[in-house]
Design a protein around this motif. Structure first.
Motif, mmCIF file in Angstrom:
data_model
loop_
_atom_site.group_PDB
_atom_site.id
_atom_site.type_symbol
_atom_site.label_atom_id
_atom_site.label_comp_id
_atom_site.label_asym_id
_atom_site.label_seq_id
_atom_site.Cartn_x
_atom_site.Cartn_y
_atom_site.Cartn_z
ATOM 1 N N PHE A 181 0.842 -1.188 0.000
ATOM 2 C CA PHE A 181 0.000 0.000 0.000
ATOM 3 C C PHE A 181 0.884 1.248 0.000
ATOM 4 C CE2 PHE A 181 -2.666 -3.308 1.857
ATOM 5 C CZ PHE A 181 -3.848 -3.126 1.161
ATOM 6 N N ASP A 204 -5.090 9.127 -4.048
ATOM 7 C CA ASP A 204 -5.646 7.765 -4.021
ATOM 8 C C ASP A 204 -4.859 6.909 -3.029
ATOM 9 O OD1 ASP A 204 -6.797 5.321 -4.457
ATOM 10 O OD2 ASP A 204 -6.566 5.351 -6.631
ATOM 11 N N ARG A 205 -5.269 6.926 -1.763
ATOM 12 C CA ARG A 205 -4.579 6.178 -0.715
ATOM 13 C C ARG A 205 -5.058 4.727 -0.634
ATOM 14 N NH1 ARG A 205 -0.343 8.282 -0.809
ATOM 15 N NH2 ARG A 205 0.371 8.387 1.315
ATOM 16 N N SER A 206 -6.034 4.341 -1.461
ATOM 17 C CA SER A 206 -6.546 2.968 -1.465
ATOM 18 C C SER A 206 -5.907 2.119 -2.545
ATOM 19 C CB SER A 206 -8.063 2.968 -1.668
ATOM 20 O OG SER A 206 -8.685 3.681 -0.640
ATOM 21 N N LYS A 221 -3.161 -0.200 -4.436
ATOM 22 C CA LYS A 221 -2.316 -1.257 -3.883
ATOM 23 C C LYS A 221 -1.644 -2.029 -5.010
ATOM 24 C CE LYS A 221 -6.218 -4.417 -3.456
ATOM 25 N NZ LYS A 221 -7.074 -5.152 -2.557
ATOM 26 N N GLY A 226 -7.980 2.903 -6.260
ATOM 27 C CA GLY A 226 -8.980 2.791 -5.198
ATOM 28 C C GLY A 226 -10.314 2.229 -5.644
#
Length: 163
Positions: free
Chosen positions: A27, A80-82, A84, A98
């Protein structure tokens, strides 16, 4: 108090991932480090940019020198911290945003359903099967930096490019 100590320990240990598997994803707040701590892979945002990329850099160089970028043609939005980097059900590495849209993938053929990804001390980021045989490597998809153990040329028998 015990909960606070455990939370702090998880936050400290949570910054580094040693390989990517179906159960261990990368992440934006984590990095993957080579065993000798020479290279690091993770999410980064160039100065002054609103774009986010996944790349490899020398771990101990200041300023950072990016040597490879996965999604160089399709950056993520910085906020966009979601997003991965994960291994999908087909065994390939996938960078998803995300909304779970695939932004980049290894698209390797001959893969197995038991794969993992590791960053080697050479700077090569590899997707490997359960026997640690390389299925895909970042050295075969170079950007603008050549590293000492990269090979350049063409296999005369298969006419396959070797980088």
């Amino acid at each position: 108090m015990v909960f606070s100590i455990l939370l702090l320990a998880c936050q400290i240990a949570g910054g580094v991932v040693y390989n990517i598997t179906t159960s261990e994803q990368l992440f934006p707040n984590k990095t993957l480090v080579s065993s000798g701590k020479i290279f690091e892979l993770g999410f980064f945002t160039p100065n002054g940019s609103e774009n986010q990329y996944v790349g490899i850099w020398y771990k101990n160089f200041t300023p950072s020198k990016i040597v490879w970028v996965a999604n160089r043609n399709l950056p993520l939005v910085y906020t966009d911290r979601s997003a991965k980097l994960t291994i999908g059900s087909d065994g390939n590495l996938k960078l998803v945003d995300g909304q779970q849209n695939i932004v980049w993938s290894t698209n390797a053929s001959g893969r197995s359903n038991d794969t993992s990804a590791a960053l080697l001390d050479s700077g090569n980021f590899v997707l490997q099967d359960a026997n640690y045989s390389e299925i895909w490597g970042s050295f075969n998809d170079p950007t603008d930096t050549l590293l000492p153990s990269m090979k350049i040329g063409v296999n005369a028998k298969t006419v396959e490019k070797k980088t």
